[in-house]
Design an enzyme around this catalytic site. Structure first.
Site, PDB file in Angstrom:
ATOM      1  N   TYR A 154       0.651  -1.196   0.132  1.00  0.00           N
ATOM      2  CA  TYR A 154      -0.080  -0.001  -0.059  1.00  0.00           C
ATOM      3  C   TYR A 154       0.901   1.281   0.040  1.00  0.00           C
ATOM      4  CZ  TYR A 154      -2.553   3.943   2.252  1.00  0.00           C
ATOM      5  OH  TYR A 154      -3.206   4.974   2.581  1.00  0.00           O
TER       6      TYR A 154
HETATM    7  P1  NAD Z   1     -12.389   5.764   2.491  1.00  0.00           P
HETATM    8  O1  NAD Z   1     -12.082   4.206   2.072  1.00  0.00           O
HETATM    9  O2  NAD Z   1     -13.169   5.957   3.567  1.00  0.00           O
HETATM   10  O3  NAD Z   1     -12.427   6.764   1.366  1.00  0.00           O
HETATM   11  C1  NAD Z   1     -12.120   6.378   0.008  1.00  0.00           C
HETATM   12  C2  NAD Z   1     -13.202   6.427  -0.884  1.00  0.00           C
HETATM   13  O4  NAD Z   1     -12.832   6.029  -2.259  1.00  0.00           O
HETATM   14  C3  NAD Z   1     -14.388   5.352  -0.449  1.00  0.00           C
HETATM   15  O5  NAD Z   1     -15.441   5.816  -0.432  1.00  0.00           O
HETATM   16  C4  NAD Z   1     -14.325   4.384  -1.887  1.00  0.00           C
HETATM   17  O6  NAD Z   1     -15.569   4.024  -2.233  1.00  0.00           O
HETATM   18  C5  NAD Z   1     -13.713   5.382  -2.979  1.00  0.00           C
HETATM   19  N1  NAD Z   1     -13.177   4.802  -4.069  1.00  0.00           N
HETATM   20  C6  NAD Z   1     -11.940   3.934  -4.249  1.00  0.00           C
HETATM   21  N2  NAD Z   1     -11.948   3.714  -5.589  1.00  0.00           N
HETATM   22  C7  NAD Z   1     -12.651   4.542  -6.347  1.00  0.00           C
HETATM   23  C8  NAD Z   1     -12.878   4.614  -7.728  1.00  0.00           C
HETATM   24  N3  NAD Z   1     -11.760   4.306  -8.361  1.00  0.00           N
HETATM   25  N4  NAD Z   1     -13.569   5.732  -8.136  1.00  0.00           N
HETATM   26  C9  NAD Z   1     -14.571   6.317  -7.128  1.00  0.00           C
HETATM   27  N5  NAD Z   1     -14.380   6.130  -5.936  1.00  0.00           N
HETATM   28  C10 NAD Z   1     -13.482   5.318  -5.550  1.00  0.00           C
HETATM   29  O7  NAD Z   1     -10.932   6.315   3.106  1.00  0.00           O
HETATM   30  P2  NAD Z   1     -10.149   7.290   3.792  1.00  0.00           P
HETATM   31  O8  NAD Z   1      -9.869   6.735   5.251  1.00  0.00           O
HETATM   32  O9  NAD Z   1     -11.311   8.425   4.070  1.00  0.00           O
HETATM   33  O10 NAD Z   1      -8.982   7.870   3.063  1.00  0.00           O
HETATM   34  C11 NAD Z   1      -9.198   8.924   2.011  1.00  0.00           C
HETATM   35  C12 NAD Z   1      -7.717   9.149   1.510  1.00  0.00           C
HETATM   36  O11 NAD Z   1      -6.869   9.222   2.513  1.00  0.00           O
HETATM   37  C13 NAD Z   1      -7.364   7.724   0.751  1.00  0.00           C
HETATM   38  O12 NAD Z   1      -6.454   7.984  -0.343  1.00  0.00           O
HETATM   39  C14 NAD Z   1      -6.418   7.019   1.888  1.00  0.00           C
HETATM   40  O13 NAD Z   1      -5.181   6.236   1.255  1.00  0.00           O
HETATM   41  C15 NAD Z   1      -5.689   8.408   2.388  1.00  0.00           C
HETATM   42  N6  NAD Z   1      -5.248   8.192   3.701  1.00  0.00           N
HETATM   43  C16 NAD Z   1      -6.087   7.826   4.934  1.00  0.00           C
HETATM   44  C17 NAD Z   1      -5.552   7.792   6.074  1.00  0.00           C
HETATM   45  C18 NAD Z   1      -6.301   7.463   7.264  1.00  0.00           C
HETATM   46  O14 NAD Z   1      -5.948   7.374   8.343  1.00  0.00           O
HETATM   47  N7  NAD Z   1      -7.587   7.592   7.144  1.00  0.00           N
HETATM   48  C19 NAD Z   1      -4.235   8.144   6.220  1.00  0.00           C
HETATM   49  C20 NAD Z   1      -3.307   8.141   5.375  1.00  0.00           C
HETATM   50  C21 NAD Z   1      -3.892   8.330   3.879  1.00  0.00           C
HETATM   51  C1  UGA Z   2      -3.680   4.273   8.711  1.00  0.00           C
HETATM   52  C2  UGA Z   2      -4.650   3.908   7.482  1.00  0.00           C
HETATM   53  O1  UGA Z   2      -5.479   2.494   7.584  1.00  0.00           O
HETATM   54  C3  UGA Z   2      -3.997   3.826   6.229  1.00  0.00           C
HETATM   55  O2  UGA Z   2      -4.838   3.855   5.225  1.00  0.00           O
HETATM   56  C4  UGA Z   2      -2.942   5.010   6.113  1.00  0.00           C
HETATM   57  O3  UGA Z   2      -2.341   5.057   5.013  1.00  0.00           O
HETATM   58  C5  UGA Z   2      -2.243   5.061   7.421  1.00  0.00           C
HETATM   59  O4  UGA Z   2      -2.995   5.174   8.531  1.00  0.00           O
HETATM   60  C6  UGA Z   2      -1.137   6.137   7.416  1.00  0.00           C
HETATM   61  O5  UGA Z   2      -1.272   6.928   8.525  1.00  0.00           O
HETATM   62  O6  UGA Z   2      -0.623   6.206   6.428  1.00  0.00           O
HETATM   63  P1  UGA Z   2      -2.820   2.412  10.381  1.00  0.00           P
HETATM   64  O7  UGA Z   2      -1.794   3.348  11.095  1.00  0.00           O
HETATM   65  O8  UGA Z   2      -2.451   0.759  10.301  1.00  0.00           O
HETATM   66  O9  UGA Z   2      -3.030   2.861   8.845  1.00  0.00           O
HETATM   67  O10 UGA Z   2      -4.190   2.538  11.051  1.00  0.00           O
HETATM   68  P2  UGA Z   2      -5.068   1.723  11.810  1.00  0.00           P
HETATM   69  O11 UGA Z   2      -5.892   0.758  11.398  1.00  0.00           O
HETATM   70  O12 UGA Z   2      -5.820   2.942  12.773  1.00  0.00           O
HETATM   71  O13 UGA Z   2      -4.004   0.960  12.877  1.00  0.00           O
HETATM   72  C7  UGA Z   2      -3.348   1.537  14.113  1.00  0.00           C
HETATM   73  C8  UGA Z   2      -2.430   0.495  14.979  1.00  0.00           C
HETATM   74  O14 UGA Z   2      -3.571  -0.178  15.629  1.00  0.00           O
HETATM   75  C9  UGA Z   2      -1.632  -0.273  13.764  1.00  0.00           C
HETATM   76  O15 UGA Z   2      -0.406  -0.388  14.543  1.00  0.00           O
HETATM   77  C10 UGA Z   2      -2.370  -1.633  14.056  1.00  0.00           C
HETATM   78  O16 UGA Z   2      -1.441  -2.652  13.973  1.00  0.00           O
HETATM   79  C11 UGA Z   2      -2.907  -1.793  15.326  1.00  0.00           C
HETATM   80  N1  UGA Z   2      -4.278  -2.582  15.164  1.00  0.00           N
HETATM   81  C12 UGA Z   2      -5.140  -2.251  14.029  1.00  0.00           C
HETATM   82  C13 UGA Z   2      -4.357  -3.645  15.981  1.00  0.00           C
HETATM   83  O17 UGA Z   2      -3.726  -3.863  16.721  1.00  0.00           O
HETATM   84  N2  UGA Z   2      -5.353  -4.343  15.628  1.00  0.00           N
HETATM   85  C14 UGA Z   2      -6.476  -4.039  14.752  1.00  0.00           C
HETATM   86  O18 UGA Z   2      -7.452  -4.685  14.818  1.00  0.00           O
HETATM   87  C15 UGA Z   2      -6.426  -2.997  14.031  1.00  0.00           C
END
Ligand code: NAD
Ligand code: UGA
Length: 316
Positions: A149
């Protein structure tokens, strides 16, 4: 000002669309409602937006003929759609990440290359750092993703940079650090932990729970994004973190305190691709983009808990 948000039904995308429309900015949202997590959550994210006349929505794949006109029409594009989630990205599923992250981004860039005045804000990730060299993580650290990823997000960052070099694209790649708060994705840790408490099911912690994260409250993220509407600084990679970090075990204690309940905790095998520690150096965001997150972990967790109770219909 015409604004387009891809991934508008998702956690961060829908929160951003609400922030924009509350501030009288019209926005167009695109989302194909993937079933990576419960689609009813995405529909519910869109509920109040759908009756908002400042918002229009296309349920569509970004990579389709239908969206080309919307991309050409927008002045600023917040490209948030993606296949997220670190652990699913191994094995056969990698091809989904290549398609949804790299190919969809390249599709947008190919349209934008004839329109250098447009601006693209890309949702990158702390995962691009992986096994990095120093903490806090600075934007110029070594980038060595440890998950497929993270690698797809790094590939997207490099694509934006090369379209900037060759076609003058204006971009920002924002490296979000583990975002939390209301609407958090159902595969993410806090959402799963709260849901387990509600359902009185065991919580699974990967490894010993001592992994450390810089957790970022969603309101800080969308405030940052919103301010970019009037921004004149482009072509940077920027950390968007909370600015402090804490272990998963410490957060779990807070979750039990907030919910007033405990459930069984299983420590299970650690997951390949899980970074041991993230901590963002946010000085670039603070100095150049006026970003000032408060570290709202406990308060933010309470807000997420309030929301979780509404979606899992708990009698309070
Ligand atoms: P999310 O999955 O809730 O939102 C992403 C949305 O994109 C989904 O609703 C999905 O249906 C839509 N989607 C995926 N592929 C598509 C396509 N081809 N066409 C149209 N729609 C599509 O995720 P999020 O947590 O809101 O994350 C938003 C962005 O931020 C993502 O790019 C994710 O990788 C990035 N990001 C999130 C986190 C986090 O902690 N949530 C951290 C780092 C980066
Ligand atoms: C999150 C998002 O899921 C990614 O999309 C994003 O890109 C990433 O942040 C980011 O910052 O770039 P992650 O940090 O793994 O990734 O987020 P969580 O799923 O909230 O996990 C946080 C921590 O909890 C991780 O270390 C994971 O191993 C742990 N975890 C998660 C558990 O121990 N148990 C679980 O069921 C889920």
């Amino acid at each position: 000002m015409k604004v387009l948000v891809t991934g508008a039904a998702g956690f961060i995308g829908s929160t951003l669309c609400e922030k924009l429309t509350e501030n009288n900015i019209h926005c167009v949202g695109i989302d194909k409602l993937t079933n990576y997590y419960d689609v009813s959550l995405k529909r519910s994210n869109l509920k109040s937006l759908k009756s908002n006349d400042k918002f229009s929505f296309h349920e569509s794949d970004v990579m389709s003929e239908k969206t080309i006109g919307e991309i050409k029409n927008a002045d600023v594009i917040f490209h948030l759609s993606a296949q997220p989630g670190v652990f699913k990205s191994w094995g056969k599923d990698f091809q989904i990440y290549v398609r949804e992250n790299i190919e969809v981004t390249q599709f947008i860039l190919e349209i934008l290359k004839d329109y250098p005045e447009k601006r693209l804000v890309f949702a990158s990730s702390s995962s691009v750092y992986g096994k990095t060299n120093t903490y806090p993580m600075r934007e110029d650290n070594i980038l060595r993703p440890i998950s497929p990823y993270g690698l797809t997000k790094l590939a997207c960052e490099r694509l934006l940079d090369l379209y900037n070099i060759s076609y003058g694209l204006k971009y920002l790649s924002l490296r979000f650090f583990t975002v939390f708060g209301p609407r958090q994705r159902a595969d993410m840790a806090f959402h799963k932990f709260f849901r387990s408490v509600i359902k009185n099911e065991p919580i699974n912690i990967y490894g010993n729970g001592e992994q450390i994260r810089d957790f970022t409250y969603v309101a800080a993220v969308v405030d940052f994004l919103y301010k970019l509407i009037d921004n004149d600084k482009w072509n940077y990679e920027v950390n968007v973190g909370g600015g402090a970090s804490i272990s998963v075990n410490e957060v779990l204690k807070m979750i039990f305190e907030i919910t007033g309940k405990r459930t069984k905790v299983n420590y299970i095998a650690d997951q390949k691709g899980d970074m041991k520690k993230t901590l963002a150096d946010i000085s670039l965001a603070r100095d150049e983009f006026n970003y000032s997150p408060e570290f709202l972990l406990f308060e933010g967790l309470k807000k997420e808990w309030e929301w979780i109770q509404t979606i899992y219909k708990v009698d309070r």
